[in-house]
Design an enzyme around this catalytic site. Structure first.
Site: not given
Length: 102
Positions: A7-9, A39
């Site tokens: 998960a990232c921005s 996210q």
């Protein structure tokens, strides 16, 4: 078969890391499904994962993700910033495998 979610921005910065992790898994003879999400998609996708790794820029979300992940027994951790910055797929894969064994 291990299922690893990153998960990232926006789910974009981890896409290269996903490719490197897939290469490392193939070299090690490990069957793995690895994917990246933004996210806001991490919690809905959580039931599909064996492990959730969070991009270092998102470490502030760890507690929120852990609340949901603990309900279904999915380990959560933040990706090592050095491994992330170097796009070291093998190191990140090894961390995910370690978490899955716990």
């Amino acid at each position: 078969m291990i299922k690893i979610m990153l998960a990232c921005s926006a789910g974009m910065s981890t896409s290269l890391l996903v490719s490197k992790m897939e290469e490392a898994a193939e070299k090690k003879g490990i069957e793995a499904t690895i994917w990246a999400v933004s996210q806001d998609k991490a919690i809905p996708e959580l039931p599909k994962a064996d492990v959730l790794l969070i991009g270092p820029q998102m470490r502030f979300m760890k507690k929120k993700y852990e609340v949901e992940a603990n309900k279904i027994g999915v380990p959560v951790d933040v990706i090592d910033p050095v491994a992330y910055g170097r796009v070291n797929g093998e190191a990140v894969l090894d961390k995910a495998l370690e978490l899955a064994e716990k």
